[in-house]
Design a protein around this motif. Sequence first.
Motif, PDB file in Angstrom:
ATOM      1  N   ASP A   1       0.829  -1.206   0.000  1.00  0.00           N
ATOM      2  CA  ASP A   1       0.000   0.000   0.000  1.00  0.00           C
ATOM      3  C   ASP A   1       0.861   1.254   0.000  1.00  0.00           C
ATOM      4  O   ASP A   1       0.486   2.273  -0.592  1.00  0.00           O
ATOM      5  N   ALA A   2       2.014   1.197   0.637  1.00  0.00           N
ATOM      6  CA  ALA A   2       2.905   2.351   0.734  1.00  0.00           C
ATOM      7  C   ALA A   2       3.697   2.598  -0.545  1.00  0.00           C
ATOM      8  O   ALA A   2       4.218   3.706  -0.751  1.00  0.00           O
TER       9      ALA A   2
ATOM     10  N   SER B   1       2.847   3.135  -3.582  1.00  0.00           N
ATOM     11  CA  SER B   1       2.361   4.210  -4.453  1.00  0.00           C
ATOM     12  C   SER B   1       2.762   5.604  -3.949  1.00  0.00           C
ATOM     13  O   SER B   1       2.728   6.568  -4.702  1.00  0.00           O
ATOM     14  N   PHE B   2       3.147   5.700  -2.679  1.00  0.00           N
ATOM     15  CA  PHE B   2       3.552   6.981  -2.106  1.00  0.00           C
ATOM     16  C   PHE B   2       5.065   7.085  -1.935  1.00  0.00           C
ATOM     17  O   PHE B   2       5.553   8.028  -1.312  1.00  0.00           O
ATOM     18  N   SER B   3       5.795   6.120  -2.479  1.00  0.00           N
ATOM     19  CA  SER B   3       7.231   6.026  -2.219  1.00  0.00           C
ATOM     20  C   SER B   3       8.058   6.472  -3.413  1.00  0.00           C
ATOM     21  O   SER B   3       7.613   6.409  -4.560  1.00  0.00           O
ATOM     22  N   SER B   4       9.281   6.851  -3.089  1.00  0.00           N
ATOM     23  CA  SER B   4      10.240   7.193  -4.133  1.00  0.00           C
ATOM     24  C   SER B   4      10.683   5.920  -4.849  1.00  0.00           C
ATOM     25  O   SER B   4      10.441   4.806  -4.364  1.00  0.00           O
TER      26      SER B   4
ATOM     27  N   ASP C   1      12.853   3.862  -2.579  1.00  0.00           N
ATOM     28  CA  ASP C   1      12.075   3.188  -1.532  1.00  0.00           C
ATOM     29  C   ASP C   1      11.243   2.034  -2.106  1.00  0.00           C
ATOM     30  O   ASP C   1      11.072   1.006  -1.452  1.00  0.00           O
ATOM     31  N   LYS C   2      10.732   2.203  -3.319  1.00  0.00           N
ATOM     32  CA  LYS C   2       9.965   1.129  -3.960  1.00  0.00           C
ATOM     33  C   LYS C   2      10.823  -0.126  -4.116  1.00  0.00           C
ATOM     34  O   LYS C   2      10.364  -1.233  -3.850  1.00  0.00           O
TER      35      LYS C   2
END
Length: 77
Positions: free
Chosen positions: A32-33, A35-38, A41-42
């Motif tokens: 879930d996170a 889509s909000f990550s660099s 981070d992905k």
Amino acid sequence: MNSFNKDNRLDNVEKLQDAIHNTEQSMIAANDAISFSSAEDKLAIKAKNERRKASIEAMKEEVQDEEEARDSGYNNI
């Protein structure tokens, strides 16, 4: 005084099943996170989830072993 504690395996299956569930929930939260990550981070999240998958598989195998030991009355420990 003896500091040796006998290994109590009676609830190992349940503890492992809880650990599997918690790890699966962590994977969902991590996905879930994404889509909000660099981009960096992905990649880290995906790598960690791969390690989580391997851990889940190992825990599932251990659950099988513990269930077999439980069924046999833990006689072979």
